[in-house]
Enzyme design. Structure first.
Site, PDB file in Angstrom:
ATOM      1  N   SER A   1       1.026  -8.275  33.268  1.00  0.00           N
ATOM      2  CA  SER A   1      -0.056  -8.520  32.328  1.00  0.00           C
ATOM      3  C   SER A   1      -0.708  -9.890  32.547  1.00  0.00           C
ATOM      4  O   SER A   1      -1.349 -10.115  33.564  1.00  0.00           O
ATOM      5  CB  SER A   1       0.469  -8.365  30.896  1.00  0.00           C
ATOM      6  OG  SER A   1      -0.564  -8.458  29.958  1.00  0.00           O
TER       7      SER A   1
ATOM      8  N   ASP B   1      -3.824  -6.837  33.889  1.00  0.00           N
ATOM      9  CA  ASP B   1      -3.832  -5.366  33.882  1.00  0.00           C
ATOM     10  C   ASP B   1      -4.958  -4.799  33.036  1.00  0.00           C
ATOM     11  O   ASP B   1      -5.002  -3.598  32.785  1.00  0.00           O
ATOM     12  CB  ASP B   1      -2.477  -4.817  33.431  1.00  0.00           C
ATOM     13  CG  ASP B   1      -2.134  -5.167  31.989  1.00  0.00           C
ATOM     14  OD1 ASP B   1      -2.670  -6.161  31.468  1.00  0.00           O
ATOM     15  OD2 ASP B   1      -1.314  -4.454  31.375  1.00  0.00           O
TER      16      ASP B   1
ATOM     17  N   ASP C   1      -5.883  -4.854  29.866  1.00  0.00           N
ATOM     18  CA  ASP C   1      -5.755  -4.228  28.555  1.00  0.00           C
ATOM     19  C   ASP C   1      -6.230  -5.160  27.440  1.00  0.00           C
ATOM     20  O   ASP C   1      -6.080  -4.860  26.258  1.00  0.00           O
ATOM     21  CB  ASP C   1      -4.329  -3.731  28.297  1.00  0.00           C
ATOM     22  CG  ASP C   1      -3.296  -4.843  28.162  1.00  0.00           C
ATOM     23  OD1 ASP C   1      -3.641  -6.020  28.409  1.00  0.00           O
ATOM     24  OD2 ASP C   1      -2.142  -4.541  27.813  1.00  0.00           O
TER      25      ASP C   1
END
Length: 456
Positions: free
Chosen positions: A94, A239, A241
């Site tokens: 992440s 990533d 998100d």
């Protein structure tokens, strides 16, 4: 949990998070989930393919077939899992620095696995209670083509494409060399926006900036907004998100302010919003103005998503949830954090000609303070937490504050709040405070911190 935190497991790749460890995690996943097929994807990190291979091998060893999705944003993998009705493993760290990598586990509904499921997998992992199969029953793997395109098309169908296109917006985009670099530029262009980019080449070394989309890492995006006369800047983490915004002047927008603006547009009387215990006063105020309830959870996206599911099962409408770090969830779309979708929903707020700075202006005027109180051993840690409990009891005994204890000790004063909770990664107790003035926020944080230090 010893292995899985609030959002999977992470560590320095090939040191803490080794291929051997990833293989064991995958064997545990395949053993517990009992699914014949599981998808595996990765972000752009240098060690992504290395760990993807290990995960695929571990799954195959316990008889699971593997769908290899390649480089894809985490929400793209989650969409594939939900559409296919199969679980998935995402190889990503992440927002962590380039040397890190990790594993995030997703259910067949496309939602991160809840804590109870992670604990079952952890028990099998730590006990090495794997169920390997015979050589002729091992799983097979296949490369799946078109996953990224399928994800983008799903996004296009989920937003007001025509309204955004009519606004003729210019978007400055910084996917930070991460997985968003392979999908977000196309997505925003196909929404009818003029798109200019920085750090848009997939690169696991992250040469332009670190993956975390915080203001200190996003100076280039602010300059790009000004140079291109863009209406808004959008940045992702590794990533993709999460989405963090810059306004039309190239000024960073606090993630809690954009969350509040999005929430104000979504919430109605009787709705429920969900956020973590360190939620901004901005969202508290928005919920109060809308007549909506606010449910707080322990910190971490897994906890938030679990609570969303529980509330929906109880018949509650949860139109928005998430955290002020850019990780906003729109459960009516999917119970996932999706940076590209979050960005598009923010573009909808600009589509009537309102400037980004005006969209978030009602949520300015909040001051945040964070203080760390360090400890040396478990005895000192317990002393600090006992002091936090005593402080909280004294504050609530006088009726000055409302106490929440789901993750540390949070005191809400109506116009401000303060939270003391132990860090999950460092030997410190963190004290957070937020108010409408710097002096009020500092006063609350310093008062709690002094009470904790006195206990040492």
């Amino acid at each position: 949990m010893q292995v899985f935190g609030s959002s999977g497991t992470r560590g320095v790749a090939n040191e803490e998070l080794t291929p051997a460890f990833a293989l064991r995690v995958a064997k545990a996943v395949g053993t517990v989930r009992d699914d014949p097929r599981i998808a595996v994807g990765r972000d752009t990190r240098r060690t992504g393919r290395l760990l993807e291979n290990a995960v695929a091998a571990g799954l195959a060893a316990v008889g699971v077939d593997v769908d290899r999705l390649g480089v894809v944003p985490t929400p793209g993998l989650q969409a594939y899992a939900a559409d296919e009705g199969i679980p998935a493993v995402m190889v990503t760290a992440s927002h962590n620095p380039p040397a890190y990598n990790g594993l995030k586990l997703v259910g067949a509904d496309g939602v991160e696995l809840p804590v109870e499921a992670l604990e079952r997998i952890e028990d099998v992992l730590l006990g090495e209670e794997f169920e390997p199969v015979a050589w002729d029953e091992t799983g097979e793997d296949r490369d799946v083509e078109g996953v990224r395109r399928r994800y983008v098309e799903g996004l296009l169908d989920a937003v007001d494409r025509e309204r955004i296109a009519d606004a003729e917006l210019t978007v400055a985009l910084d996917p930070g060399h991460g997985a968003g670099a392979v999908t977000s530029p196309d997505f925003y262009r196909e929404l009818g926006c003029r798109v200019v980019t920085v750090n848009a080449q997939p690169d696991g070394h992250f040469p332009g900036r670190d993956p975390e989309p915080v203001a200190a890492n996003l100076g280039e995006l602010g300059r790009l907004v000004r140079a291109s006369d863009a209406d808004v800047g959008i940045a992702h983490d590794g990533d993709a998100d999460r989405a963090i915004f810059y306004d039309e002047t190239g000024t960073h927008i606090d993630g809690s302010a954009s969350f509040a603006a999005l929430a104000a547009a979504e919430l109605s009387d009787g709705d429920v919003a969900v956020s973590a215990v360190n939620v901004s006063q901005r969202l508290v105020d928005v919920c109060e103005a809308a007549g909506a309830d606010l449910e707080l959870t322990p910190i971490g996206s897994t906890r938030i998503m679990t609570r969303i599911g529980q509330l929906r099962e109880e018949g509650e409408h949860v139109p928005i949830a998430g955290e002020g770090n850019g990780g906003v969830i729109f459960p009516d779309h999917r119970i996932t954090r999706d940076g590209a979708y979050i960005g598009a929903r923010f573009l909808e707020l600009l589509a009537d000609g309102t400037a980004a700075s005006d969209v978030v202006a009602p949520y300015d005027g909040y001051a945040n303070v964070r203080v760390n109180v360090a400890y040396d051993d478990e005895t000192e840690r317990e002393a600090l937490l006992a002091a936090a409990e005593t402080y909280a009891d004294d504050a609530t005994a006088t009726g000055d504050a409302k106490l929440t204890t789901i993750d540390g000790y949070r005191l809400d004063y109506g116009d401000a709040w303060v939270l003391a909770r132990p860090s999950g990664t460092e030997p410190v107790v963190r004290v957070y405070a937020e108010a409408h003035t710097e002096s009020r926020a500092h006063g609350l944080a310093d008062d709690v911190a002094e009470a904790l230090r006195a206990a040492l």
